[in-house]
Design an enzyme around this catalytic site. Structure first.
Site, PDB file in Angstrom:
ATOM      1  N   SER A  36       0.882  -1.286   0.035  1.00  7.46           N
ATOM      2  CA  SER A  36      -0.059  -0.049  -0.153  1.00  7.46           C
ATOM      3  C   SER A  36       1.014   1.278   0.076  1.00  7.46           C
ATOM      4  CB  SER A  36      -1.068  -0.007   1.186  1.00  7.46           C
ATOM      5  OG  SER A  36      -0.317  -0.037   2.484  1.00  7.46           O
ATOM      6  N   ASN A 123      -2.063  -2.842  13.233  1.00  5.76           N
ATOM      7  CA  ASN A 123      -3.636  -2.639  13.119  1.00  5.76           C
ATOM      8  C   ASN A 123      -4.228  -1.559  13.803  1.00  5.76           C
ATOM      9  OD1 ASN A 123      -3.612  -5.059  11.437  1.00  5.76           O
ATOM     10  ND2 ASN A 123      -4.422  -6.218  13.061  1.00  5.76           N
ATOM     11  N   THR A 168     -38.523  27.749  -9.992  1.00  6.61           N
ATOM     12  CA  THR A 168     -39.112  26.259  -9.611  1.00  6.61           C
ATOM     13  C   THR A 168     -39.229  25.407 -11.145  1.00  6.61           C
ATOM     14  OG1 THR A 168     -41.348  26.622  -9.679  1.00  6.61           O
ATOM     15  CG2 THR A 168     -40.267  26.937  -7.569  1.00  6.61           C
ATOM     16  N   HIS A 169     -38.774  24.167 -11.073  1.00  4.66           N
ATOM     17  CA  HIS A 169     -38.775  23.394 -12.273  1.00  4.66           C
ATOM     18  C   HIS A 169     -38.025  24.226 -13.616  1.00  4.66           C
ATOM     19  CE1 HIS A 169     -42.199  21.271 -10.460  1.00  4.66           C
ATOM     20  NE2 HIS A 169     -42.467  22.405  -9.897  1.00  4.66           N
ATOM     21  N   SER A 290     -11.330  26.804 -26.645  1.00  2.34           N
ATOM     22  CA  SER A 290     -11.599  25.591 -27.405  1.00  2.34           C
ATOM     23  C   SER A 290     -10.461  25.509 -28.485  1.00  2.34           C
ATOM     24  CB  SER A 290     -13.025  25.752 -28.309  1.00  2.34           C
ATOM     25  OG  SER A 290     -12.899  24.808 -29.508  1.00  2.34           O
ATOM     26  N   LYS A 296     -14.887  30.514 -28.206  1.00  4.63           N
ATOM     27  CA  LYS A 296     -15.417  29.818 -26.907  1.00  4.63           C
ATOM     28  C   LYS A 296     -14.652  30.282 -25.766  1.00  4.63           C
ATOM     29  CE  LYS A 296     -18.241  27.067 -26.541  1.00  4.63           C
ATOM     30  NZ  LYS A 296     -18.222  25.761 -27.042  1.00  4.63           N
ATOM     31  N   ASN A 298     -15.360  28.304 -22.377  1.00  3.74           N
ATOM     32  CA  ASN A 298     -16.036  27.228 -21.686  1.00  3.74           C
ATOM     33  C   ASN A 298     -15.716  27.328 -20.037  1.00  3.74           C
ATOM     34  OD1 ASN A 298     -16.723  26.243 -24.132  1.00  3.74           O
ATOM     35  ND2 ASN A 298     -15.201  25.043 -24.221  1.00  3.74           N
ATOM     36  N   GLU A 303     -18.306  23.090 -14.552  1.00  2.00           N
ATOM     37  CA  GLU A 303     -18.926  21.987 -15.095  1.00  2.00           C
ATOM     38  C   GLU A 303     -18.006  20.774 -14.155  1.00  2.00           C
ATOM     39  OE1 GLU A 303     -18.631  21.424 -19.544  1.00  2.00           O
ATOM     40  OE2 GLU A 303     -17.685  23.385 -19.461  1.00  2.00           O
ATOM     41  N   TYR A 330      -9.498  -6.835  12.526  1.00  2.51           N
ATOM     42  CA  TYR A 330      -8.843  -6.191  11.254  1.00  2.51           C
ATOM     43  C   TYR A 330      -9.030  -7.311   9.997  1.00  2.51           C
ATOM     44  CZ  TYR A 330      -5.657  -4.596   7.928  1.00  2.51           C
ATOM     45  OH  TYR A 330      -4.882  -3.988   6.704  1.00  2.51           O
ATOM     46  N   GLN A 335      -7.283  -2.056   4.056  1.00  6.12           N
ATOM     47  CA  GLN A 335      -6.412  -1.240   3.263  1.00  6.12           C
ATOM     48  C   GLN A 335      -6.959  -0.692   1.907  1.00  6.12           C
ATOM     49  OE1 GLN A 335      -1.980  -2.729   3.120  1.00  6.12           O
ATOM     50  NE2 GLN A 335      -2.694  -3.026   0.775  1.00  6.12           N
ATOM     51  N   LYS A 338      -8.098   3.580   1.950  1.00  5.95           N
ATOM     52  CA  LYS A 338      -7.318   4.621   1.690  1.00  5.95           C
ATOM     53  C   LYS A 338      -7.306   5.453   0.406  1.00  5.95           C
ATOM     54  CE  LYS A 338      -4.245   2.776   4.954  1.00  5.95           C
ATOM     55  NZ  LYS A 338      -5.325   1.579   4.954  1.00  5.95           N
TER      56      LYS A 338
HETATM   57  N1  ARG Z   1      -1.071  -1.356   5.078  1.00  7.32           N
HETATM   58  C1  ARG Z   1      -2.164  -1.828   6.203  1.00  7.32           C
HETATM   59  C2  ARG Z   1      -3.418  -1.276   5.966  1.00  7.32           C
HETATM   60  O1  ARG Z   1      -3.504  -0.182   5.345  1.00  7.32           O
HETATM   61  C3  ARG Z   1      -1.904  -1.811   7.502  1.00  7.32           C
HETATM   62  C4  ARG Z   1      -2.365  -2.988   8.619  1.00  7.32           C
HETATM   63  C5  ARG Z   1      -1.788  -4.196   8.036  1.00  7.32           C
HETATM   64  N2  ARG Z   1      -2.117  -5.207   9.021  1.00  7.32           N
HETATM   65  C6  ARG Z   1      -2.044  -6.558   8.845  1.00  7.32           C
HETATM   66  N3  ARG Z   1      -2.261  -7.405   9.783  1.00  7.32           N
HETATM   67  N4  ARG Z   1      -1.361  -6.868   7.874  1.00  7.32           N
HETATM   68  O2  ARG Z   1      -4.657  -1.567   6.447  1.00  7.32           O
END
Ligand code: ARG
Length: 491
Positions: A36, A123, A168-169, A290, A296, A298, A303, A330, A335, A338
């Site tokens: 990660s 964890n 409205t509408h 454009s 143009k 834009n 948007e 956990y 993971q 994130k």
């Molecule tokens: N990179 C992990 C996460 O974001 C950290 C926790 C990992 N814990 C484990 N028991 N493998 O969740």
């Protein structure tokens, strides 16, 4: 407790901090899928603050020698400096931010680093890092919301008496003022801010000390760690603390709703800046040309307020589905929380900032707004109200004015062209009242009740929203204040 570097046990150079009992190498794709670090490296500063707090508590409890604490804090300071200077080299082999930092610390300071993870698991560490990240990020978003409300408050007061059609509408309905219309959006953004303030209070508990899932057998002091990290208290169930991502869901739900609010203002800016409406001109800084059509300009930013709202709702749904059905405690699925988290909050923050600046720069066209009031019979309800004042039951008045409008449409005329004398005669009521009812300024002046668009009321509401924006800024500052552990780190 004393430690000396033992030459018989040199620092482990394996990148896998959990590699102890493993005989077989992992499948090549495991590293790619498991790592990660590509996205959680942005938690580094929070991870390091958490480690300083944890190490300090361990020292105070006699679990970590004071000399090791000094070495650990100094080592973490060096790592943070490198991270913040963009010099730190993240390693995929070291999987995630927690193991990258711990392994790097071991490379830099040797044996004392091996004691940092005492009574801690990744964890509870990741649960902590995410709370610290969320606290800081939501606080800056509260500040962004406050700035936007502040801009709208100024505009609301500046344009408190500029009549415009209310819809409205998307059909012309009744007159309001531009100030009233802009302050309507301020109300929504104030609610977005207060939602985040509520969430910050609800999530104000430190999960550290929950360990992998079942706390620890070592004599740690959770309250001390919590205090060093600026939390009001500690979480109350170790299983829940490492499995709970409710605050992330709440943040993304708030982000989704906040983006919906931005998408509504974005859509209005797209419409109102067309030649068809001609209400507002977005300045060059917020429009793009454009490649083909030289004329143009834009409204891309407006948007994208619409477009990016879908993406943030997608982030929320992705997180909800990732969490669904997970058994305690956990699971690695967590993971996956994130990327949607970072994406949604980055997007929201950027959109809030661009909206505030785009609105502050926008040029409103008073004439265009007034011309739009000429067509569409926006004062039909005012005429019906005048009949009510003359004693006519509202339903009858409604019918009579509807017939009057239908006749005007048939004869391609307007109330103004027909004139108060003819209208009063047809309705059988005094002309003076009809003349007043056909005057937009008068129509607005009669709307003198809480929440209605009398210019005086609009100005007062603009003062109120500006005061509430200042309060939001204070809240943001409160949550952004560095905690004691950060103070030690940056000392
Ligand atoms: N990179 C992990 C996460 O974001 C950290 C926790 C990992 N814990 C484990 N028991 N493998 O969740």
């Amino acid at each position: 407790m004393m430690t000396t570097a033992n030459p018989a046990h040199p620092p482990k150079t394996s990148d896998r901090l959990w590699g102890g009992g493993y005989d077989e190498a992992t499948h090549p794709l495991v590293q790619q899928l498991n790592a990660s670090i590509g996205f959680d490296c942005r938690l580094a500063v929070f991870d390091i603050i958490g480690s300083v707090a944890h190490a300090t508590m361990l020292r105070d409890q006699g679990i970590l020698p004071a000399a090791d604490h000094v070495a650990i804090v100094a080592g973490l300071q060096g790592i943070l400096a490198d991270v913040e200077a963009g010099r730190f080299v993240w390693s995929v082999a070291r999987e995630d931010v927690h193991m990258n930092i711990e392994a790097e610390l071991r490379d830099r300071i040797g044996d004392p680093a091996g004691r940092l993870h005492t009574a801690r698991s990744r964890n509870d560490q990741v649960a902590l890092d995410e709370r610290l990240y969320l606290r800081a990020t939501l606080a800056t978003i509260i500040s962004d919301l406050a700035r936007l409300v502040d801009v709208l408050s100024d505009l609301g007061r500046r344009y408190a008496a500029w009549p415009m059609p209310g819809y409205t509408h998307l059909q012309r309905a009744q007159p309001v003022t531009l100030g009233h219309h802009l302050l309507a959006h301020a109300e929504a953004f104030l609610r977005d801010g207060s939602r985040l303030c509520d969430l910050l209070v609800r999530m104000d508990a430190c999960p550290l000390g929950s360990g992998a899932l079942a706390g620890t057998t070592l004599p740690i002091d959770r309250a001390k760690t919590a205090q060093l990290l600026g939390f009001a208290g500690v979480t109350h169930n170790s299983l829940d603390a490492v499995a709970d991502r409710d605050h992330l869901v709440e943040a993304l739900a708030a982000a989704s709703l906040g983006m919906l609010h931005l998408s509504r203002i974005g859509e209005e800016l797209v419409l109102f800046s067309t030649a068809e409406f001609g209400f507002v001109r977005l300045t060059d800084a917020f429009t793009t040309g454009s490649s083909l059509m030289p004329q143009k300009k834009n409204p891309d930013m407006a948007e994208l307020l619409r477009g990016k709202s879908g993406r943030v709702v997608g982030d929320l749904v992705g997180l909800l589905v990732a969490l669904k059905g997970l058994p305690l405690a956990y699971n690695k699925d967590l993971q996956e929380d994130k990327e949607p988290l970072f994406d949604a909050l980055d997007t929201w923050a950027a959109c809030l900032q661009v909206t505030a600046d785009m609105l502050a720069a926008a040029r409103w066209n008073r004439q265009g707004l007034l011309e739009a009031l000429d067509r569409g019979f926006l004062l039909a309800t005012d005429l019906a109200d005048e009949l009510v004042r003359c004693g006519v039951p509202f339903r009858t008045a409604h019918e009579q004015i509807a017939e009057l409008v239908a006749d005007c449409v048939r004869h391609r005329t307007t109330f103004a062209a027909m004139g108060p004398a003819a209208i009063a005669q047809r309705l059988g009521v005094p002309q003076a009242g009809i003349a007043l009812a056909l005057d937009v300024e008068h129509s607005l002046a009669l709307r003198d009740l809480p929440g209605a668009p009398h210019p005086k009321r609009v100005r007062a509401e603009g003062v109120r929203t500006r005061r509430l924006a200042a309060k939001l800024q204070q809240q943001a500052a409160r949550w952004l204040a560095p905690c004691p552990a950060e103070g030690m780190l940056r000392a």
